[in-house]
Design an enzyme around this catalytic site. Structure first.
Site, PDB file in Angstrom:
ATOM      1  N   ARG A  70       0.875  -1.183   0.000  1.00  0.00           N
ATOM      2  CA  ARG A  70       0.000   0.000   0.000  1.00  0.00           C
ATOM      3  C   ARG A  70       0.906   1.224   0.000  1.00  0.00           C
ATOM      4  O   ARG A  70       1.975   1.206   0.641  1.00  0.00           O
ATOM      5  CB  ARG A  70      -0.891   0.033   1.245  1.00  0.00           C
ATOM      6  CG  ARG A  70      -2.052  -0.944   1.217  1.00  0.00           C
ATOM      7  CD  ARG A  70      -3.161  -0.496   0.259  1.00  0.00           C
ATOM      8  NE  ARG A  70      -4.297  -1.390   0.279  1.00  0.00           N
ATOM      9  CZ  ARG A  70      -4.487  -2.423  -0.542  1.00  0.00           C
ATOM     10  NH1 ARG A  70      -3.606  -2.705  -1.485  1.00  0.00           N
ATOM     11  NH2 ARG A  70      -5.583  -3.163  -0.449  1.00  0.00           N
ATOM     12  N   HIS A  91      -1.768   0.574  -9.671  1.00  0.00           N
ATOM     13  CA  HIS A  91      -2.388  -0.374  -8.719  1.00  0.00           C
ATOM     14  C   HIS A  91      -3.124  -1.496  -9.468  1.00  0.00           C
ATOM     15  O   HIS A  91      -4.319  -1.704  -9.281  1.00  0.00           O
ATOM     16  CB  HIS A  91      -3.331   0.370  -7.761  1.00  0.00           C
ATOM     17  CG  HIS A  91      -3.594  -0.386  -6.489  1.00  0.00           C
ATOM     18  ND1 HIS A  91      -3.854   0.224  -5.291  1.00  0.00           N
ATOM     19  CD2 HIS A  91      -3.633  -1.724  -6.227  1.00  0.00           C
ATOM     20  CE1 HIS A  91      -4.046  -0.693  -4.352  1.00  0.00           C
ATOM     21  NE2 HIS A  91      -3.918  -1.885  -4.906  1.00  0.00           N
ATOM     22  N   GLU A 127      -3.842   7.677  -4.314  1.00  0.00           N
ATOM     23  CA  GLU A 127      -4.334   7.133  -5.592  1.00  0.00           C
ATOM     24  C   GLU A 127      -5.702   7.712  -5.940  1.00  0.00           C
ATOM     25  O   GLU A 127      -6.508   7.924  -5.034  1.00  0.00           O
ATOM     26  CB  GLU A 127      -4.444   5.604  -5.485  1.00  0.00           C
ATOM     27  CG  GLU A 127      -3.103   4.958  -5.270  1.00  0.00           C
ATOM     28  CD  GLU A 127      -3.209   3.459  -5.004  1.00  0.00           C
ATOM     29  OE1 GLU A 127      -4.306   2.886  -5.140  1.00  0.00           O
ATOM     30  OE2 GLU A 127      -2.182   2.875  -4.661  1.00  0.00           O
TER      31      GLU A 127
HETATM   32  O1  LIG Z   1      -4.457  -4.089  -3.707  1.00  0.00           O
HETATM   33  C1  LIG Z   1      -5.181  -5.003  -3.893  1.00  0.00           C
HETATM   34  C2  LIG Z   1      -5.634  -5.893  -2.872  1.00  0.00           C
HETATM   35  O2  LIG Z   1      -5.413  -5.646  -1.676  1.00  0.00           O
HETATM   36  O3  LIG Z   1      -6.251  -6.904  -3.235  1.00  0.00           O
END
Ligand SMILES: O=CC(=O)O
Length: 338
Positions: free
Chosen positions: A254, A301, A283
């Site tokens: 993250r 992402h 984001e």
């Molecule tokens: O970032 C994506 C997830 O946590 O699945």
């Protein structure tokens, strides 16, 4: 002649009305990517807050007694305010691997179970982590831009990259994803060590309790842990300085795990060598400073979104909801302190 309305005469619509309800606070990205029908079941019915004109709290209060579970996704918070409106909820399922949008202590307090995407994305995310590392080391995207801009003929070869094999790589967070990254990097001839909440008895990689010490002993850090109060800005100035000017960083966890402002300054001052980033602090707004850096590879992402994994995800989500509604063990229950 009148028609009696016995159970067996119920219309499909009436039968649907009787099914337990699973509430959606936001459409999960997977719905548009592989189709909502992949998540359908004859054991429950989705209630979509976003299809209603009612304010969220009013909608939830209106349906509070029929809503048994929540289907959520990354970025759609499941917080105490929402949970307190839904006293019958016993399960929160999320289509993400990360759980930072779910108020886990509040779920625990209310006896609500949690299920996440389990292992379904681990291979894809690990592949992308290694892809980003190879890209930033070997300058794949940067040299692609160089060729497309017609600079090869004018200016000659693009500067060489650096070899992956032999690199000392530090995995931050050795869960499912971190372990898959470690296996891949080992196969590429890297030396693997790691930092995690606890030392893992099933691996022989060197364990560093302190992430700064891990950074000081690595050429690349791969951030694979989840976001929590403990890990927010865990990768800070001292860690980046310990990684040093020859060091690379990859983040598929993250954005908030890294102090991005510090990382940008380190990159600008040449205090670290480069970065491969799939996640960001704000984001989808990515800091403009990154755009001018050829030693940074950016990805929006996307680590988890392959159709193959999303199909597995839909089976897991439906399986978890159906198991919960028939009092069976969940397929991917989240257990604290894994
Ligand atoms: O970032 C994506 C997830 O946590 O699945």
């Amino acid at each position: 002649m009148g028609v009696s309305n016995t159970d067996s005469d119920k219309t499909q619509e009436e039968e649907q009305q009787d099914l337990p309800k699973v509430v959606l606070l936001r459409p999960p990205p997977a719905f548009s990517l592989i189709g909502e029908e992949s998540f359908a079941s004859n054991k429950f019915q989705f209630l979509k807050t976003y299809d209603s004109q009612l304010p969220l709290d009013q909608f939830l209060s209106t349906h509070s007694h029929s809503i048994k579970a929540i289907l959520s996704s990354a970025g759609a918070p499941v917080n105490a305010d929402i949970l307190q409106l839904l006293p019958e909820v016993g399960l929160v399922v999320t289509t993400s691997a990360g759980l930072n949008h779910v108020d886990i202590p509040e779920c625990r307090r209310r006896g609500i179970k949690i299920a996440n995407a389990g292992h379904v994305y681990s291979d894809d995310v690990a592949d992308l982590a290694v892809g980003l590392l190879i890209d930033v080391l070997r300058k794949v995207s940067a040299s692609d831009r160089y060729v497309r801009q017609g600079l090869w003929a004018d200016k000659g070869n693009y500067p060489h990259g650096s070899k992956l094999g032999g690199k000392r790589t530090g995995i931050v967070g050795l869960g499912n994803i971190g372990y898959e990254v470690a296996k891949r990097l080992e196969a590429f001839g890297c030396v693997v060590s790691y930092n995690s909440r606890k030392k893992k008895p099933y691996v022989s990689y060197p364990f560093y309790h302190n992430v700064c010490e891990l950074a000081a002993n690595c050429d690349a850090l791969i951030i694979c842990c989840g976001l929590s109060d403990e890990t927010r800005h865990m990768i800070n100035k001292p860690v980046l300085s310990a990684l040093g000017k020859e060091g690379f960083i990859v983040n598929i966890g993250r954005g908030d795990i890294i102090d991005e402002k510090e990382m940008v300054s380190c990159l600008m001052r040449g205090e670290i060598a480069g970065a491969g980033l799939d996640v960001f602090e704000n984001e989808p707004n990515v800091r403009k400073e990154f755009f001018a850096m050829d030693n940074v590879v950016l990805s929006p992402h996307r680590a988890v979104f392959t159709p193959e994994s999303l199909k597995d995800l839909s089976q897991l989500v439906v399986g978890n909801l159906e198991a919960f509604l028939s009092n069976k063990p969940l397929l991917s229950e989240y257990v604290d302190n894994e």
